[in-house]
Design a protein around this motif. Structure first.
Motif: not given
Length: 394
Positions: A332-333, A362-368, A375-376
């Motif tokens: 999640l962004e 754990k939380g991670k982002t998808n680096e855009g 963020g969709e």
């Protein structure tokens, strides 16, 4: 004969320095507390088990009782005798014999429990105790030295253990004496002070009390020589993804996360619960979340995904398996979920019926990258380990 067992685990249990209550540490694949509870709950002559816990543990008991026996939890008191008195108030009116056992003695045997019940029924009060094998000295201590005063015949010395068993009337008198202001280290001492003769049920050092780190190591060493209890293990993976839209709450593991947008779905679209549900169903070869809770069925419209996970856990239990641990990655962004992870883990642990330290989120982002990175959308991956309950066959 109706027998009630009181398991005394009302202390903080922090003297071991493990950072968690002693009774939650594991020996032989299960917690000290669970092992002690099962020793009595699974005994054929014990009808009910009452566990005394500190207030924080009593609010969400870390215990999995077996089917077929009565079970209750009460909050402990300031002293051991206060805790036992609280539990005594909760016993069944049919109770004839009460056993009191320290949860810190998880290696108690069924044979010792049986002999204690028999002795309590015959004599009114009986305790497990170990004869000493070393020569015993009574000493006088001063600031400078410790001096021997006399040598005590060792055949007259026993080291008190648990279980301790009493007829209800005897224990009632002992507890009343304690409530009148008399202090004692155990109920047998109170029974003595009340004028009752306490009989010895001879035990051995095998009925180990876990007090120090060395005791814990010894208990684990002994149990490592037992036949393997877990007959099979299975691993399952789960994945879920939902679009993020305005006007929807963002739920993760049943916890609402402050966010201007939430996941869109037929149910409450909790990706953590959905991925976890698929992981445990997959490990047990029970299909997937869509097969059991299809989005074409109006029953699941806006359903709590935490409740769906709870139903999946019940399905898994019917096959003989139990969840050992769960690991989830949320992608999640924003917003950041780190401040909420402990609440999420705690909620999941309650539903999975395991200790919170066996749940990782754990939380991670998808680096855009892609829809999640823009963020969709939100996604989650989960891995679950199941183990076959020791009473079931493959």
């Amino acid at each position: 004969m109706h027998v009630t067992a009181i398991i005394a685990a009302g202390g903080a249990g922090l003297r071991l320095g493990a950072g968690v209550p002693k009774q939650l540490l594991e020996v032989g694949e299960i917690s000290i507390l669970q092992r002690s509870v099962l020793a009595f709950g699974d005994h054929p002559d014990v009808n009910e088990v009452i566990v005394v816990l500190p207030p924080d543990l009593a609010a969400a008991p870390p215990i999995e009782p077996s089917d077929g026996w009565g079970f209750a939890v009460v909050v402990g008191g300031a002293r051991r005798q206060d805790s036992v008195a609280n539990a005594f108030k909760a016993i069944s009116p049919d109770t004839e014999i009460v056993l009191i056992h320290d949860a810190a003695r998880p290696l108690v045997t069924g044979e010792l429990i049986s002999r204690t019940i028999e002795a309590a029924a015959r004599h009114g009060a009986a305790i497990a105790a170990q004869p000493v094998s070393d020569t015993v000295k009574r000493v006088r201590r001063t600031a400078a030295v410790v001096e021997v005063v006399e040598t005590i015949p060792r055949d007259s010395i026993f080291l008190a253990q648990t279980p301790q068993g009493f007829r209800v009337d005897v224990l009632r008198e002992a507890i009343a004496l304690g409530e009148s202001g008399v202090e004692a280290t155990d109920e047998a001492a109170l029974a003595e002070r009340a004028g009752h003769v306490v009989h010895i049920v001879e035990a051995t050092a095998k009925n180990l009390k876990i007090t120090t780190a060395d005791d814990l190591m010894e208990a684990r060493r002994r149990l490592s020589n037992e036949p393997i209890r877990i007959m099979a293990e299975r691993v399952g993976t789960g994945y879920d993804l939902h679009r993020l839209v305005e006007g929807r709450p963002l739920l993760l593991g049943g916890i609402e996360i402050p966010s201007p947008r939430g996941a869109l779905g037929h149910s409450d679209a909790d990706v953590v619960c959905h991925a976890a549900t698929d992981a445990i169903l997959g490990a047990a070869s029970l299909g997937d979340i869509g097969g059991h809770f299809p989005d074409s069925d109006p029953r699941w419209k806006d359903a709590s995904s935490l409740d769906l996970l709870r139903q999946a856990v019940a399905m898994v239990h019917k096959t003989g398996f139990r969840v050992v641990n769960l690991d989830v990655v949320v992608i999640l962004e924003k917003p950041k979920i780190a401040p909420h992870l402990l609440r999420i883990r705690t909620q999941l642990a309650r539903v999975l019926e395991i200790l919170v330290e066996r749940v990782s989120v754990k939380g991670k982002t998808n680096e855009g990258v892609d829809a999640v990175g823009r963020g969709e959308a939100i996604a989650a991956h989960a891995v679950a380990l199941l183990a076959l309950h020791p009473e079931r066959d493959l």
